[in-house]
Write an enzyme that holds these catalytic residues in place. Structure first.
Site, short mmCIF file in Angstrom:
data_model
loop_
_atom_site.label_atom_id
_atom_site.label_comp_id
_atom_site.label_asym_id
_atom_site.label_seq_id
_atom_site.Cartn_x
_atom_site.Cartn_y
_atom_site.Cartn_z
N ARG A 262 0.85 -1.18 0.00
CA ARG A 262 0.00 0.00 0.00
C ARG A 262 0.89 1.24 0.00
O ARG A 262 1.94 1.27 0.65
CB ARG A 262 -0.92 0.04 1.24
N GLU A 290 -4.74 7.13 -7.34
CA GLU A 290 -5.00 6.11 -8.37
C GLU A 290 -6.34 6.41 -9.04
O GLU A 290 -7.34 6.63 -8.34
CB GLU A 290 -5.03 4.71 -7.74
N HIS A 309 -1.31 -1.04 -10.13
CA HIS A 309 -2.00 -1.75 -9.05
C HIS A 309 -2.59 -3.08 -9.55
O HIS A 309 -3.79 -3.32 -9.46
CB HIS A 309 -3.12 -0.88 -8.46
#
Length: 351
Positions: A262, A290, A309
């Site tokens: 993360r 994001e 991601h």
């Protein structure tokens, strides 16, 4: 994150009745996690209804739960939060079963008050994320990201061949920040390829470290000693910006950072400053913002390997998630302890 089941906190359906499962997944996610064989297993075992309409809409999800009388809501990314208007339509709901790992966007104070239990499929993603972290590690060590950047930006062949000295994983010291399920899967892989592994995790004791074949050490010592640092710590209040400007400055020149966990764990501004200096390299799968903006400075750096991601996004990880949740729903229906339950106390400790 897993925890002991809370038998009796929410009753399963009466004996002889199938568990009713409402599937709040759009077609593309349903097919991703539950291709034909997995979908057949789910519908054969449970009374299953697939959402019609937008799974992000609380009215749609509430109507699905009201119409079906479902005891279980099977959720995915973007599924409507269990807020009051959803719960008002769902008096029979007893379990949220999430295809992902992070359930915080889905649960609410009211859902906890109602005694609705929560389970999730994060464990299923651990092998995929660990493999991705290993791939990023090898790419950084061998300079593949730098070569690729040079070749794609029109750099002449002779200059494209230039790169900092490349290293092998065998014999390298790899620091693992966080002996999580993914961290343990990763360290097993790098150990098998001959790395020397240091681990920083306040919850790992010496005996367990010895069993894993690694050495425990403080974070500062790990950062100073490691050629590669891989971040696998959980998202907790105390891990916010665990690696800030001071910590990143402890990395030796030429060190490499891998973050498939993360962005919460690494101060992105401090990391950008270090990357701009050219002193270290990094492989990133997660970002503060994001989607990562197309003009973000990370995108222009030859010493940054960037992935949008996707570390846990293998087909096998999705199918394992389906298997895990089918089993968890079965355990719920049988009144057994859930193996991957997230409790209110656990979630409250997360950032």
């Amino acid at each position: 994150m897993s925890g002991p089941g809370r038998a009796g906190a929410a009753a399963p359906p009466p004996d002889g009745q199938k568990v009713k499962v409402a599937v709040a997944l759009p077609p593309e996610l349903r097919e991703m996690f539950f291709p034909a064989a997995h979908w057949s297993r789910l519908v054969d075992a449970y009374e299953t209804t697939l959402v019609r309409g937008d799974h992000r809409d609380p009215e749609v999800v509430g109507a699905l739960l009201a119409e079906t009388g479902a005891q279980v809501l099977l959720s995915g990314w973007g599924t409507a939060r269990l807020e009051d208007r959803v719960l008002a339509a769902a008096p029979d709901l007893r379990l949220l079963a999430h295809t992902g790992a992070t359930v915080k966007p889905l649960v609410s104070e009211e859902s906890w008050r109602r005694g609705i239990r929560v389970t999730q499929a994060g464990q299923a993603m651990a092998p995929a994320v660990a493999e991705a972290a290993l791939a990023h590690t090898l790419a950084l060590l061998h300079g593949l990201h730098r070569f690729d950047h040079a070749m794609r930006t029109g750099t002449p062949w002779e200059r494209a061949q230039l790169a900092p000295p490349r290293r092998e994983l065998h014999g390298s010291t790899v620091g693992v920040v966080g002996a999580s399920r993914t961290g343990r899967a990763y360290l097993t892989m790098v150990l098998a390829l001959g790395a020397n592994v240091l681990v920083h995790d306040p919850y790992l004791d010496d005996a367990e470290a010895a069993e894993l074949g690694v050495r425990r050490c403080g974070l500062d010592d790990l950062l100073r000693a490691s050629r590669v640092v891989a971040v696998h710590a959980p998202v907790l209040p105390e891990t916010h910006h665990l690696l800030g400007a001071r910590e990143l400055a402890l990395l030796t020149d030429g060190a490499m950072l891998v973050n498939t966990a993360r962005s919460w764990l690494v101060d992105q501004a401090a990391l950008l400053a270090e990357l701009r200096s050219g002193r270290i390299d990094a492989a990133l799968d997660v970002y503060d913002e994001e989607p990562l903006p197309v003009d973000h400075p990370f995108r222009a750096l030859p010493n940054a390997l960037l992935v949008p991601h996707q570390a846990g996004g293998t087909l096998e990880a999705r199918w394992r998630a389906a298997d895990l949740l089918i089993e968890e729903i079965g355990r719920f229906g049988a009144g057994l302890a859930l193996r991957h339950e997230v409790t209110r106390d656990q979630l409250a400790r997360m950032g």
